[in-house]
Design an enzyme around this catalytic site. Structure first.
Site, PDB file in Angstrom:
ATOM      1  CG  ASP A 280      -2.049  -1.021   1.086  1.00 17.83           C
ATOM      2  OD1 ASP A 280      -1.971  -1.878   0.190  1.00 17.83           O
ATOM      3  OD2 ASP A 280      -2.987  -0.978   1.900  1.00 17.83           O
TER       4      ASP A 280
ATOM      5  NE  ARG B 118      -1.981   3.977  13.432  1.00 16.92           N
ATOM      6  CZ  ARG B 118      -1.301   2.931  13.037  1.00 16.92           C
ATOM      7  NH1 ARG B 118       0.004   2.867  13.264  1.00 16.92           N
ATOM      8  NH2 ARG B 118      -1.878   1.926  12.413  1.00 16.92           N
TER       9      ARG B 118
ATOM     10  CG  ASP C  45      -4.990   3.940  12.304  1.00 16.93           C
ATOM     11  OD1 ASP C  45      -5.104   4.204  13.517  1.00 16.93           O
ATOM     12  OD2 ASP C  45      -4.540   2.856  11.884  1.00 16.93           O
TER      13      ASP C  45
ATOM     14  CB  SER D 103      -5.795  -5.556   7.680  1.00 17.04           C
ATOM     15  OG  SER D 103      -4.911  -4.486   7.913  1.00 17.04           O
TER      16      SER D 103
END
Length: 411
Positions: free
Chosen positions: A18, A100, A129, A183
């Site tokens: 990605d 994050r 996110d 994922s």
């Protein structure tokens, strides 16, 4: 809507399919210079391949940033959160959420260092996110421009991503050519798995989902006993050995893994409005959370502890929703940290087949008074007759209500 006038962008880059596609897409769509930033947060993967791929895709060597942030992650983000005993919706130890803001913080630092006018991330338009990254970006650099490819491009399927990669000579791992079964996001605190085969909440997760723990049913029949030492609310050692924050969490992860500790299958409420199902593994964090509460149980005043517990859901929600750098989180953190000055001592635990069992706790600042609590002769430490007045005063409003003919007291 496309962002205008982008000359240089700092991309949060993992080296996977990605973000490699995003890297090339930024170059071809915006015609801008790309700076890649890859953080080692203890995800358990080598960072070398990410560097090599970035260079192969035309990134200048001086524009490839790779930082080992494991100690910073645990010391400045995980530990402050654990001082609060934070659990989102009563269960989730916030392993993805807490990573994050650190990634975003370092991205902004690099952007200012290299004179970039934009930052970019690989979060999708359906998840939390994107919110966490972008709230952090704006809090740290209000005028920053943000490029979120998943909200702009037409590469809306795995087939299209692979087609784009092949068209631009981006290497694709063999296992990426088919549909990934789920994922995965990982760091030193946890691993999370979601999507694909995990989307149906009735279907039990396959054992292959669990990557950081053995099954509790396969764990040893003999418990593992450990002690954890605390200072100012933070774990500082295991079995008497002083350890750095990241080293300590790494060791707890190994102990948790070997004893099947830290699995959670959760349907949670995303900030963006939908429910999602995730399978989380937080082996070391689960042990640490139990131990910290045990340490607080003998060192915190009752009302201080209860006030802290009442604030915990709000604090956890703030972090889950991405407001780490917001004033309300800093205000709560100041209160929480002030409560931890006396949270010092040692907790003894048994780790056994998925369970973390507290078997002892002691502290030089203990509020536990054997003289007052004993069932034996207390030599006048506690006058039991005092309880009569205490009870009658607390019952006064109930008695007045009952006298007014309202059974159960006045409303």
């Amino acid at each position: 809507m496309r962002v205008a006038n982008i000359k240089k962008v700092v991309l949060a880059y993992s080296g996977g399919l990605d973000t490699s596609v995003i890297l090339k897409w930024l170059q071809t769509t915006y015609g801008c210079e790309v700076v890649t930033f890859t953080a080692d947060l203890g995800q358990g993967e080598e960072l070398g391949p990410a560097r090599d791929k970035a260079l192969m895709l035309g990134i200048k060597p001086e524009n490839v940033y790779m930082d080992d942030l494991r100690e910073t992650f645990v010391k400045d983000f995980v530990f402050p959160m654990f001082r609060a005993n934070a659990l989102y919706e009563g269960m989730y130890l916030l392993g993805t959420s807490i990573a994050r803001p650190l990634i975003a913080q370092r991205q902004i630092e690099i952007a200012e260092q290299v004179g970039a006018d934009a930052v970019s991330h690989g979060a999708t338009g359906k998840g939390n996110d994107q919110v966490r990254f972008e709230l952090s970006y704006y809090a740290l650099k209000p005028d920053i421009k943000i490029i979120a490819p998943w909200r702009e491009w037409d590469l809306t399927s795995r087939t299209r991503l692979i087609q784009f990669a092949e068209e631009h000579q981006i290497p694709i791992a063999k296992d990426k050519r088919g549909e990934a079964p789920f994922s995965v996001d990982a760091n030193l605190l946890h691993s999370s798995s979601e999507g694909k085969i995990l989307e149906e909440p009735w279907d039990a997760p396959d054992e292959m989902v669990w990557q950081r723990t053995i099954s509790p049913m396969d764990a040893p029949d003999t418990p593992t006993e450990i002690t954890i030492q605390f200072k100012n609310g933070d774990a500082v050692g295991i079995n008497g050995e002083a350890l750095s924050p990241a080293t300590l969490l790494t060791k707890l992860n190994a102990l948790g893994k070997a004893n099947g500790i830290g699995r959670l299958d959760l349907v949670e409420n995303r900030f963006v409005g939908m429910k999602s199902r995730g399978c989380y593994e937080t082996p070391g964090g689960t042990i640490l959370s139990v131990a910290h509460r045990a340490m607080e149980s003998i060192t915190l005043d009752r009302e201080a502890a209860h006030l802290k517990d009442s604030l915990m859901p709000r604090y956890a929600e703030i972090i889950y929703n991405g407001f780490w750098f917001a004033p309300e989180r800093r205000m709560l953190q100041a209160l929480i940290d002030a409560s931890q000055a006396s949270v010092e001592g040692e907790v003894r635990l048994k780790l056994y087949k998925g369970n973390t069992i507290v078997t002892g706790r002691r502290s030089p600042h203990s509020l536990y008074s054997m003289k007052h609590v004993t069932f034996e002769e207390d030599q006048g430490a506690y006058d039991q007759f005092d309880a009569q007045g205490f009870i009658k005063l607390n019952a006064l409003r109930l008695r007045l209500g009952a006298m007014a003919g309202r059974r159960g007291g006045a409303l």
